[in-house]
Design a protein around this motif. Structure first.
Motif, PDB file in Angstrom:
ATOM      1  N   LEU A  71     127.207 -14.332  42.063  1.00  0.00           N
ATOM      2  CA  LEU A  71     125.969 -14.220  42.833  1.00  0.00           C
ATOM      3  C   LEU A  71     124.770 -14.028  41.904  1.00  0.00           C
ATOM      4  N   VAL A  72     124.957 -13.171  40.896  1.00  0.00           N
ATOM      5  CA  VAL A  72     123.864 -12.899  39.965  1.00  0.00           C
ATOM      6  C   VAL A  72     123.520 -14.163  39.177  1.00  0.00           C
ATOM      7  N   LEU A  73     124.541 -14.872  38.689  1.00  0.00           N
ATOM      8  CA  LEU A  73     124.287 -16.077  37.898  1.00  0.00           C
ATOM      9  C   LEU A  73     123.527 -17.118  38.715  1.00  0.00           C
ATOM     10  N   ILE A  74     123.981 -17.298  39.954  1.00  0.00           N
ATOM     11  CA  ILE A  74     123.337 -18.313  40.789  1.00  0.00           C
ATOM     12  C   ILE A  74     121.899 -17.911  41.108  1.00  0.00           C
ATOM     13  N   SER A  75     121.727 -16.616  41.442  1.00  0.00           N
ATOM     14  CA  SER A  75     120.377 -16.145  41.767  1.00  0.00           C
ATOM     15  C   SER A  75     119.467 -16.277  40.563  1.00  0.00           C
ATOM     16  N   ALA A  76     120.010 -15.932  39.385  1.00  0.00           N
ATOM     17  CA  ALA A  76     119.194 -15.976  38.172  1.00  0.00           C
ATOM     18  C   ALA A  76     118.780 -17.406  37.860  1.00  0.00           C
ATOM     19  N   ARG A  77     119.750 -18.326  38.016  1.00  0.00           N
ATOM     20  CA  ARG A  77     119.430 -19.720  37.722  1.00  0.00           C
ATOM     21  C   ARG A  77     118.305 -20.193  38.647  1.00  0.00           C
ATOM     22  N   GLN A  78     118.418 -19.794  39.886  1.00  0.00           N
ATOM     23  CA  GLN A  78     117.409 -20.218  40.840  1.00  0.00           C
ATOM     24  C   GLN A  78     116.058 -19.580  40.517  1.00  0.00           C
ATOM     25  N   LYS A  79     116.118 -18.292  40.135  1.00  0.00           N
ATOM     26  CA  LYS A  79     114.874 -17.581  39.899  1.00  0.00           C
ATOM     27  C   LYS A  79     114.151 -18.118  38.658  1.00  0.00           C
ATOM     28  N   PHE A  80     114.923 -18.333  37.581  1.00  0.00           N
ATOM     29  CA  PHE A  80     114.268 -18.652  36.329  1.00  0.00           C
ATOM     30  C   PHE A  80     113.981 -20.136  36.172  1.00  0.00           C
ATOM     31  N   SER A  81     114.794 -20.985  36.787  1.00  0.00           N
ATOM     32  CA  SER A  81     114.522 -22.413  36.610  1.00  0.00           C
ATOM     33  C   SER A  81     113.776 -22.974  37.814  1.00  0.00           C
ATOM     34  N   ARG A  82     113.628 -22.133  38.828  1.00  0.00           N
ATOM     35  CA  ARG A  82     112.912 -22.547  40.030  1.00  0.00           C
ATOM     36  C   ARG A  82     113.474 -23.829  40.617  1.00  0.00           C
ATOM     37  N   ARG A  83     114.786 -23.979  40.505  1.00  0.00           N
ATOM     38  CA  ARG A  83     115.384 -25.142  41.117  1.00  0.00           C
ATOM     39  C   ARG A  83     115.583 -24.890  42.599  1.00  0.00           C
ATOM     40  N   ALA A  84     115.477 -25.970  43.333  1.00  0.00           N
ATOM     41  CA  ALA A  84     115.671 -25.829  44.765  1.00  0.00           C
ATOM     42  C   ALA A  84     117.150 -25.692  45.070  1.00  0.00           C
ATOM     43  N   GLY A  85     117.458 -25.166  46.246  1.00  0.00           N
ATOM     44  CA  GLY A  85     118.847 -25.075  46.704  1.00  0.00           C
ATOM     45  C   GLY A  85     119.591 -23.960  46.021  1.00  0.00           C
ATOM     46  N   GLY A  86     120.846 -23.799  46.415  1.00  0.00           N
ATOM     47  CA  GLY A  86     121.667 -22.750  45.836  1.00  0.00           C
ATOM     48  C   GLY A  86     121.336 -21.407  46.403  1.00  0.00           C
ATOM     49  N   ALA A  87     122.170 -20.439  46.077  1.00  0.00           N
ATOM     50  CA  ALA A  87     122.038 -19.057  46.539  1.00  0.00           C
ATOM     51  C   ALA A  87     121.981 -18.984  48.063  1.00  0.00           C
ATOM     52  N   ALA A  88     121.611 -17.830  48.532  1.00  0.00           N
ATOM     53  CA  ALA A  88     121.725 -17.569  49.967  1.00  0.00           C
ATOM     54  C   ALA A  88     120.726 -18.381  50.767  1.00  0.00           C
ATOM     55  N   PRO A  89     121.110 -18.776  51.999  1.00  0.00           N
ATOM     56  CA  PRO A  89     120.151 -19.453  52.881  1.00  0.00           C
ATOM     57  C   PRO A  89     118.899 -18.596  53.079  1.00  0.00           C
ATOM     58  N   GLY A  90     117.749 -19.274  53.126  1.00  0.00           N
ATOM     59  CA  GLY A  90     116.476 -18.557  53.138  1.00  0.00           C
ATOM     60  C   GLY A  90     116.298 -17.584  54.287  1.00  0.00           C
ATOM     61  N   SER A  91     116.794 -17.960  55.473  1.00  0.00           N
ATOM     62  CA  SER A  91     116.570 -17.096  56.634  1.00  0.00           C
ATOM     63  C   SER A  91     117.779 -16.228  56.963  1.00  0.00           C
ATOM     64  N   LEU A  92     118.708 -16.079  55.997  1.00  0.00           N
ATOM     65  CA  LEU A  92     119.947 -15.358  56.292  1.00  0.00           C
ATOM     66  C   LEU A  92     119.683 -13.932  56.783  1.00  0.00           C
ATOM     67  N   GLY A  93     120.228 -13.619  57.930  1.00  0.00           N
ATOM     68  CA  GLY A  93     120.117 -12.262  58.459  1.00  0.00           C
ATOM     69  C   GLY A  93     118.850 -11.993  59.230  1.00  0.00           C
ATOM     70  N   GLN A  94     117.932 -12.965  59.269  1.00  0.00           N
ATOM     71  CA  GLN A  94     116.687 -12.724  59.997  1.00  0.00           C
ATOM     72  C   GLN A  94     116.756 -13.337  61.392  1.00  0.00           C
ATOM     73  N   ASN A  95     116.190 -12.631  62.330  1.00  0.00           N
ATOM     74  CA  ASN A  95     116.178 -13.166  63.683  1.00  0.00           C
ATOM     75  C   ASN A  95     114.964 -14.046  63.896  1.00  0.00           C
ATOM     76  N   PHE A  96     115.122 -14.943  64.852  1.00  0.00           N
ATOM     77  CA  PHE A  96     114.051 -15.880  65.100  1.00  0.00           C
ATOM     78  C   PHE A  96     113.534 -15.695  66.519  1.00  0.00           C
ATOM     79  N   HIS A  97     112.232 -15.636  66.636  1.00  0.00           N
ATOM     80  CA  HIS A  97     111.642 -15.614  67.963  1.00  0.00           C
ATOM     81  C   HIS A  97     110.462 -16.590  67.988  1.00  0.00           C
ATOM     82  N   ALA A  98     110.550 -17.529  68.887  1.00  0.00           N
ATOM     83  CA  ALA A  98     109.498 -18.534  68.966  1.00  0.00           C
ATOM     84  C   ALA A  98     108.316 -17.979  69.748  1.00  0.00           C
TER      85      ALA A  98
END
Lengths: 296, 358, 358
Positions: A267-294
């Protein structure tokens, strides 16, 4: 060492099946942005419902079908809370686990002490459900990465506001994904009662649902990753038991910690790669755990 | 042995005397605290069968209640106190982890009698009771030694504690006695109950070429795997007869009914003492389940003869000469193991090549 | 069509009314459940909700409510602060276990020394252990952007295995006949966490829980950091412009909730549990998450929610004892209570309006 790797692998295939099913289901739910900590509750529901149906009809495959339906059905409680009533997902998932364990213990009384019908083995003397689990991996990969529905589902998980703005039904997508997760967890639980133990006892999934949650993280939210994770977690258990059987002393507690530490490192490696290289995709889904209300 | 006859006479006596100590109409209240659900089909189930046997034996003269699923540790003391406050006259605590909680609560309720299962602490109102499970292991070890074709028998162990180590040693010694070539493979599952893991452990042993498995864990998962593999095993804690005649060819089960009926009878007639009961086959606490036809008649007869010899006290499963695994002498020729030695057993006997986890 | 409209501010009236409504709904649904099982529904509900407070043994069970609620309240107080800031520590169970181990380790190392420094040192060590375990996800989030939800959850599993390792290895009681588990700290006066005033149930953990409620209330409503936390939770971008450093906030929230969970673990190990065992974690850390939400993340709400959950545990035991309700039905009842509470929570944040179709 005199251990035959093939024999370990065959043990592993069977040992990893319950957690593989549950983790694949949770993967789809999490890709849709829902963190459901109720996996254990859905697994135990599937274990009982599947066992009851297999015992009642004498057909183990019908048992698995009923387990899938039951797992999906109880997941609707979670969906109602989180999608309709917008309750917190972590708390709702924990409540689902508690409720599922209690409910099955109560309704399972008539099925204690009776045996499930024997499971016919499939090709290569491997259980049909093991094969089904393995087939689900490419199917889910294809669904998530190549199908239009999978694209929408991932969109909902990454950014529910954007998905909503594009006209997709966030709530329906999530309820469906959670129900699929429930069905898969149900089958995984039924594997324990119908294929592994052939009996029903309360609490028999003994924490497998929690391992499934860890596997999804380890997988970096991909289907092949889930397979690797299920094999890693199942494999460490099988390997240490196999080594012990061969008379080798193993530090069991330390070894059983290893997959969880490996998960954190991944998890740390994937997060770090995403954070430092600013590549799209990977790691946890952006809205994970958040509720949605329109807001409309 | 004495206790069995005592059991019969005690209940006969009670029938005759109608318990002068408690001659009033008020029934004796008996409470139980269980670590698992009564439906676990193993450890707790057998204790609850014992509770039902007490009800069947004494009828209106007793009233029993239980608390199930009480975790060891933080909740045990409160659950025990609740039982005490509910007016129970005798309380049975059926798991090792309740030990210190029992001692604490017993100190606060000196008029209530407590018995703690598998523990080692006693007081004026606290007795202990446990089973000599190693006696049963000697019998099924004999069957295992005779039945194995690969000369490898497996043992699914729980935790490296004396009770389990006694079981492994006893099973191995008696398997070797009838089959000098036998090897023992031990797998520590580090659980009393986890069906999936027990199934994995059974499969790991099968992959090693083991064809007879003894289990100390409490689920039927290993038997289910043995059934698929066409090999044999034994019921544990409960009789597990739904897997008979094969793969379950016999079983060692805990017949707590024998102890509870005896103990409650003593409370009723006023002769209860805070004893340390460690009962075996002779006391009826450790029972050998039906040996099925999957076992040849002569092996069955041999096993039953051993069972009876142990039961009558004529033979002790740990009789010298016996060496420890490190080669040092444990028991000299004809010497019999002392209970204190057994209760702290932390070594394998000679012949078991594996290392005990430390 | 029914439409949900978010409220400008959460409704105070509904915040008070919804828990009451939820409890009433649970009583109705639970009553139906018990009736369906053939039990007297009113009596069952009364046994669970009324008897622990005002029943015949209430003088015992009222203090026990505090004992059961204290760790939940202590842990939930810390968690709620993070939840307010959008920082999700769901690994309090692990921090609880590690706190119990590190705090207990001080006592085991000091044994059998005597001195007034021992207990305070244990508390500090327990808090430090929980803090350190909580800082792992904090640092991994700050340095690498790893999700604290997932890292803290993974660390629960690691902590559970550390506890098993300790109980069977380094911390095993040398006088325990090879059985797992450390020395019992209740029997080591310098390290024990006993009832402070007889009959109140209050041990240091109860005191700490009360202090935590007051301190977190002060922090959240009177202190600038509380303002930062609330700002970060409701409007993260605005908070950043206002000079709130998110990394500091993550470390603060996870560290604080970890330290409180660690303290709770130590108070249990030195008090009600008494020893470090492989089953040290009994789920308080997870239940506390539910308590935090039931308490609306508000200190006073958490106090009440913790007591309510404790009530259902103790009342559930009474229902088992007096009405022979199976433990599972009590669990189902608790599950229903949680569902209703979580569901009704909606009313505090949204208004339900009928949408007029154009």
């Amino acid at each position: 060492m005199m251990i035959d790797p093939l024999s370990v692998f065959l043990l592993l295939l069977s040992a990893a099946t319950p957690i593989l099913f549950a983790a694949l289901g949770e993967l789809v739910a999490e890709r849709a942005g829902v963190l459901n900590l109720g996996v254990e509750g859905m697994m135990i529901t599937g274990a009982l419902a599947g066992f009851a149906a297999a015992h009642g009809t004498g057909n183990p495959f019908l048992g698995f079908l009923v387990a899938a339906v039951a797992g999906a059905a109880i997941s609707l409680l979670f969906s109602a809370l989180t999608q309709l009533f917008l309750a917190n997902q972590v708390a709702s998932g924990l409540a689902l686990t508690l409720f599922g364990l209690g409910l099955t213990a109560m309704f399972g009384k008539p099925f204690e002490g009776v045996k499930a019908p024997a499971m016919p083995t499939g090709p290569l003397r491997i259980n049909w459900i093991v094969w089904l689990g393995l087939i689900m991996v490419p199917l889910i990969w294809w669904f998530l990465n190549r199908s239009r529905a999978g694209l929408i589902l991932r969109g909902v998980g990454e950014n529910h506001d954007a998905a909503h703005a594009l006209g997709y039904d966030v709530r329906l997508t999530r309820v469906t994904a959670v129900a699929f997760g429930g069905a898969m967890a149900g089958v995984g639980g039924a594997y324990v009662s119908i294929a592994s133990v052939l009996q029903w006892t309360e609490g028999m999934t003994a924490g497998a649902g929690w391992i499934a949650l860890a596997i999804v993280v380890f997988s970096n939210w991909t289907a092949p990753g889930v397979l690797a994770g299920a094999w890693l977690f199942g494999g460490v258990t099988v390997l240490q038991l196999r080594l012990q059987a061969a008379g080798v002393q193993v530090p069991v507690q330390l070894l059983s910690m290893a997959p969880y530490l490996a998960t954190i490192i991944v998890l740390v490696l994937i997060s770090a790669r995403q954070k430092f290289s600013r590549r799209a995709g990977g790691a946890a889904p952006g809205s994970l755990g958040q509720n949605f209300h329109a807001l409309r | 042995m004495q206790r069995r006859t005592l059991l019969a006479t005690a209940s006969a006596l009670i029938m005759a005397l109608a318990a002068p100590a408690l001659a009033q109409d008020e029934p004796l209240k008996v409470g139980f605290i269980y670590v698992g659900p009564v439906s676990d089909g193993g450890w707790t189930y057998q204790h609850d069968q014992g509770r039902l046997a007490v009800e069947a034996e004494f009828g209106d003269r007793v009233e029993t209640t239980y608390l199930e699923n009480v975790p060891e540790g933080v909740d045990a003391e409160r659950a025990l106190t609740q039982l005490a406050l509910a007016g129970n006259d005798v309380i049975y605590a059926t798991s090792f982890g309740y030990m210190d909680a029992v001692m604490n609560v017993a100190a606060k309720f000196p008029d209530i009698k407590f018995e703690h299962n598998t523990g080692y602490k006693r007081a004026d109102n606290v007795g202990t009771y446990d089973g000599r499970f190693y006696e049963g292991r000697a019998v099924i070890g004999t069957i295992a030694g005779r039945m194995t074709e690969t000369n490898k028998i497996g043992y699914i162990a729980t935790f490296p504690i004396p009770e389990v180590i006694q079981g492994i040693n006893s099973a191995y010694l008696h398997a070797r006695k009838v089959n000098p070539d036998v090897e023992m493979r031990v797998v520590w599952a580090y659980t009393w109950y986890d069906p999936a893991k027990e199934a994995d452990a059974a499969n790991a042993l099968l992959a090693e070429g083991v064809d007879v498995i003894l289990q100390h864990t409490n689920s039927t998962a290993p038997l289910a795997q043995l059934q698929q593999a066409g090999k044999i095993g034994f019921g544990q804690a409960a009789d597990m007869s739904s897997f008979a005649p094969t793969p379950r060819v016999s079983s060692v089960y805990n017949n707590w009914a024998a102890h509870y009926v005896n103990s409650v009878g003593r409370v009723l007639d006023g002769t209860w003492q805070p004893d340390g009961v460690w009962g075996g086959i002779g006391d009826g606490i450790v029972a050998i389940g039906d040996i099925t036809d999957a076992v040849p008649a002569e092996v069955k007869a041999e096993a039953e003869a051993l069972r009876d010899a142990i039961g009558s006290g004529e033979y002790h499963p740990f009789t010298g000469p016996l060496n420890k695994a490190d080669g040092s002498v444990w028991l000299a020729e004809g010497e019999v193991a002392q209970d204190e030695d057994l209760q702290g057993m932390n070594f394998y006997v000679e012949g078991i090549t594996a290392q005990l986890p430390q | 069509m029914i439409q949900l409209v978010p409220r400008q501010a959460t409704s105070t009236a509904w915040q008070v009314a919804t828990p009451v409504l939820a409890v009433l709904a649970t009583m109705v649904a639970g009553g139906l459940l018990f009736a369906a099982m053939g039990h007297e529904p009113v009596a069952a509900i009364r046994t669970i909700f009324w008897d622990p407070l005002f029943g015949p043994a209430a003088s015992y069970s009222r203090p026990q409510l505090l004992v059961k609620a204290a760790p939940l309240i202590l842990i939930a107080s810390g968690l709620a602060i993070g939840f307010r800031a959008g920082i999700w520590n769901i690994g309090a169970e692990g921090q609880y276990i590690i706190g119990g181990i590190t705090g207990g380790a001080v006592a085991l190392a000091a044994y059998p020394a005597d001195g007034p420094w021992i207990f305070p040192a244990m508390v500090l060590a327990g808090m430090a252990g929980g803090w350190a375990w909580g800082m792992i996800p904090a640092l991994l989030r700050n340095w690498f952007g790893a999700s604290e939800i997932l890292v803290s959850l993974m660390l629960v599993y690691v902590a559970q295995r550390v506890a098993a390792w300790m109980a069977f290895g380094p911390m095993r009681n040398p006088e325990g006949f090879g059985m797992p588990g450390s020395r019992n700290l209740q029997q080591y006066p310098a390290a024990a966490n006993p009832e402070l005033i007889s009959g109140t149930g209050a041990h240091w953990g109860v005191v700490a829980a009360a202090v935590a409620v007051l301190a977190t209330w002060f922090l959240m409503s009177r202190h600038i950091r509380g303002f930062h936390i609330r700002a970060a939770g409701t409007a993260p971008r605005a908070a950043r412009f206002a000079g709130v450093n998110p990394a500091t906030l993550v470390a603060f929230c996870l560290g604080l909730s970890g330290a409180l969970a660690g303290a709770a673990g130590l108070f249990e190990v030195a008090g009600p549990a008494g020893q470090i065992t492989d089953t040290l974690g009994t789920g308080y850390g997870f239940t506390a998450i539910i308590v935090a939400f039931l308490g609306r993340l508000h200190p006073v709400g958490i106090l009440l929610a913790g007591l309510l959950l404790a009530l259902t545990y103790i009342g559930g035991e009474l229902a088992q004892l007096t009405m022979q309700l199976p433990a599972a039905s009590v669990q189902v009842f608790q599950g229903m209570l949680l569902f209703f509470l979580l569901g009704f929570d909606l009313l505090t944040r949204f208004q339900i309006r009928r949408r007029v179709l154009a």
